[in-house]
Design an enzyme around this catalytic site. Structure first.
Site, short mmCIF file in Angstrom:
data_model
loop_
_atom_site.label_atom_id
_atom_site.label_comp_id
_atom_site.label_asym_id
_atom_site.label_seq_id
_atom_site.Cartn_x
_atom_site.Cartn_y
_atom_site.Cartn_z
N SER A 1 0.81 -1.21 0.00
CA SER A 1 0.00 0.00 0.00
C SER A 1 0.84 1.25 0.00
O SER A 1 1.90 1.32 0.62
CB SER A 1 -0.95 0.01 1.20
OG SER A 1 -0.27 0.47 2.34
N LYS A 2 0.34 2.21 -0.71
CA LYS A 2 1.03 3.50 -0.82
C LYS A 2 1.15 4.14 0.56
O LYS A 2 2.15 4.76 0.89
CB LYS A 2 0.23 4.40 -1.76
CG LYS A 2 0.90 5.71 -2.10
CD LYS A 2 0.02 6.49 -3.05
CE LYS A 2 0.28 7.97 -3.03
NZ LYS A 2 1.58 8.35 -3.57
#
Length: 508
Positions: free
Chosen positions: A275-276
């Site tokens: 995930s960013k």
RNA sequence: GGCCCGUUGGUCAAGCGGUUAAGACUCCGGCCUUUCACGCCGGCAACAGGGGUUCGAGUCCCCUACGGGUCACCA
């Protein structure tokens, strides 16, 4: 209800060919898992000469991100996953966009209510509270008691259709919910996960149309997949538990259920998805970190899919031939930057020299300002020894200016070279160079080999000090010959003299 | 907590009842060499645990453990 209108929608459905879609929500970036999903969907379609379409799922007004669609389109184009259809027939292809199709969803939701498979619900919003970041805090506490918890019956569920229709038309705010049956089971067939049967009583009356008139993902997806003639629906495993409800919707409409292909997520470690937010790189991040699109695509393809054999280098074209859904794994896969890096270096090495020079050029020029240094020659020695493009600067900075190095570097155990010997070698090399007029790889090579022969020393005994003197560092792309050649006669001699001087000083 | 899904070396993974349990990355040796690298050769390292079924189980069944997903007017 306008029958003709519905017929018009249906008439647009192309049949008889494989059709897949990539259906991202525009979040402002493309994550690696998304790219993989797009790739698989693309492959399934293109393998069969089918159609691959892009559909932007922007049904959450609160999460609208400016420019997000453009990023998706650019990424797909970059990766070679071109989609071939949009709402404007014949024109330049813009993707399908759900926010432009609101009327369609409303009509179908109304139809479902009329059929009795859904209902208008006028209850106040309930269930959760939004946080600033878009996540939610559930107010509901899961019961510790075993057994399936009974559904809360919605008071609006049994309102007579005519009555609620009047209220809705009169402007009373409402949502539309699907009427999930209390009895029986629903079986979902998935190409990856097999058949999964769920008791209908565990299914909730999911919301189809939100209060703002926008459809939920769950609804828009079903409508669009049908209307766009999607034959193979690919999506992440987070939707697996909603799939029975989708089937119920298809059934209520009397539509054919597409083939489901569910893929597990790409993980950052055993417990967390990539995930960013956790700082994991997006597709664009990887490119700016010096990774090649082809390498990323190849690596990502192999996360959760295996062609079965021992080969693992595949271009997009290769994948078209070998891709098969049966090779998709149910288990999540962990993204490994180290292995991606390996793929990248393989791709760099396999590149035609000219092409590498082209992409490496900006990185090289960023460091080397000296006009006497050939960018092409630097690129040539770099190609076999660079894993990613961003490695380039620190590998070649010594060409621009000689680092202030330590003479300890002259000690090379393997060839038994020490500082004294190094000094002698440098003096000899200097003399040999001065006698020569030519300055090419070949001539430098001949001079040094001949010199080593005359001095009766191993090649390495001579080459090592020459390389250290000219580069000023232990690890360099290319050997002494290439470095001398690239530096040019004057600079080479200048650096050798510096080396002699440094070593002489220590002996005093 | 219910329901669903998963679990082969550190990582990606092959394997579809009988294999010395592939291969790749990483790491470690060695060779080659003009250093590092590349290349070549070699090495370390795995069937989550327990019960069945079977002549025989990584492969089939059950249980346990661990992990994930889901239970939003998000997708």
């Amino acid at each position: 209800m306008n029958k003709q209108w519905f017929n018009n929608q249906e008439a647009k459905i192309p049949r008889g060919k494989v059709r897949t879609r990539f259906a991202p929500s525009p979040t402002g970036y493309m994550h690696v898992g998304g790219l993989r999903t797009a790739l698989y969907a693309y492959l399934i379609a293109k393998k069969d000469n089918g159609t691959f379409i892009l559909r932007i799922e922007d049904t959450d007004k609160a999460r609208f991100v400016e420019g997000a669609t453009e990023i998706i389109i650019k990424t797909l184009r970059d990766a070679g996953l071109n989609y071939d259809e949009g709402p404007d027939i014949g024109g330049p292809v813009a993707p399908y966009t759900q926010s432009e199709r609101l009327d369609i969803y409303k009509q179908y939701a109304a139809l479902l209510c009329e059929k009795g498979a859904a209902y208008y619900c006028f209850c106040e919003r309930q269930g959760d509270e939004r946080q600033g970041d878009g996540s939610s805090v559930l107010l509901h506490q899961w019961s510790k008691i075993d057994g399936p918890s009974p559904r809360d019956p919605d008071p609006c569920r049994d309102l007579p259709y005519a009555e609620s229709k009047i209220r809705a038309d009169a402007g009373v705010p409402f949502v539309v919910r699907m009427k999930a049956p209390y009895d029986g089971n629903t079986t979902v067939a998935d190409m990856v996960f097999g058949e999964i049967t769920t008791p209908n009583k565990t299914l909730d009356d999911m919301i189809l149309l939100k209060r703002d008139g926008y459809p939920t993902y769950n609804f828009a997806n079903v409508i669009d997949d049908h209307l766009m003639g999607i034959t193979h629906v690919m999506r992440g495993s987070e939707y697996l538990s909603s799939a029975p409800k989708y089937n119920l919707l298809y059934k209520a409409f009397g539509w054919e259920i597409p083939t489901y292909i569910t893929v597990s997520p790409v993980m950052r470690d055993a417990n967390n998805k990539l995930s960013k937010r956790h700082g994991d790189p997006t597709y664009d991040d990887l490119l700016t970190q010096g990774y090649l699109p082809e390498a990323v695509l190849n690596y990502v393809a192999l996360l959760g899919w295996s062609p079965g054999g021992e080969r693992e280098m595949f271009t997009l074209k290769d994948m078209l031939e070998v891709f098969d859904v049966s090779g998709i794994s149910k288990a999540p896969a962990i993204f490994d930057m180290v292995k991606l890096t390996h793929f990248n270096s393989e791709y760099i090495r396999a590149m035609p020299a000219k092409e590498f020079a082209k992409i490496a050029r900006p990185y090289i020029c960023n460091v080397i300002k000296n006009e006497n240094i050939s960018i092409e020659a630097v690129a040539t020695i770099l190609q076999a020894r660079c894993e990613k493009l961003t490695d380039i600067p620190e590998k070649i900075d010594f060409f621009e200016s000689l680092p202030n190095y330590d003479t300890e570097l002259y000690i090379h155990k393997k060839s038994k070279t020490d500082k004294m010997i190094s000094r002698d070698m440098l003096i000899a090399a200097k003399k040999a160079f001065e006698k020569n007029t030519e300055w090419t790889n070949e001539s430098i090579h001949d001079i040094l080999i001949e010199l080593a022969l005359n001095l009766e020393v191993k090649n390495a005994t001579l080459m090592w000090p020459v390389r250290i003197a000219t580069a000023g560092k232990a690890v360099t792309p290319g050997g002494a010959i290439e470095i001398c050649s690239i530096l040019g006669y004057n600079e080479t001699l200048r650096r050798i003299e510096i080396g002699i001087e440094k070593l002489s000083e220590e002996n005093r």
